[in-house]
Motif scaffolding. Structure first.
Motif: not given
Length: 186
Positions: A46-62, A64-76
């Protein structure tokens, strides 16, 4: 002389009971450890999949930085958690952040239609299903272990031999959300 044989017989029976109880508790403890290792494998995927998911979303919803940062922070946080209690708390936070990330796809039709995003979302759903099964197996193993150390004759020896109660993989408030696999909508 016969009293000596009776005492010796009682000692031998107690020794066999102690050895049997010890061996059973060791087996139950190993089962709990193996069950937690199974959860750990699923969490790593699951943790390995998350960066790919975040990068994919980042391309379309850049923006939405707060949501992306929350996911990265929670993963760490989840990656550095130790033991069932910390891991379950960190994973509950991560699941909430992932839920918000997946919800973004509803606001971005292009993202929702992206084949890469759909594949990642499907993989995430599959991993969540496997995690739910692994948590059930772990909690069952913990229940059997905790019951084992409280049953006779093991209760007489468990504390002296270092067998202590183990914690369940508790999801707290997110239990209802986690027991349901995330819906994958296309």
């Amino acid at each position: 002389m016969s009293t000596g044989w009776i005492v010796l017989g009682v000692i031998v029976v107690l020794a066999f009971l102690a050895f049997g109880a010890y061996n059973r508790l060791v087996a139950l403890s190993q089962r709990v450890g193996q069950a937690f290792a199974d959860i750990d494998v699923q969490l790593k995927q699951r943790h390995d999949l998350i960066p790919n998911l975040v990068e994919t979303v980042k391309g379309y919803a850049a923006h939405e930085r707060g949501t992306l940062d929350d996911v990265v922070k929670a993963r760490n946080t989840a990656l550095s958690a130790q033991g069932p209690a910390q891991v379950s708390a960190a994973e509950a936070q991560l699941s909430g952040a992932l839920g918000r990330l997946i919800a973004l796809s509803e606001a971005y039709p292009d993202l929702k239609a992206n084949a890469n995003f759909q594949q990642l979302q499907s993989e995430l759903s599959d991993i969540e299903n496997k995690l739910a099964a692994s948590r059930r197996f772990f909690n069952n193993a913990v229940q059997e272990y905790n019951t084992g150390i409280q049953q006779m004759p093991a209760v007489l020896f468990a504390g002296m031999l270092g067998f202590t109660r183990k914690d369940f993989f508790d999801l707290g408030e997110n239990r209802v959300q986690m027991d349901q696999a995330p819906a994958v909508k296309f």
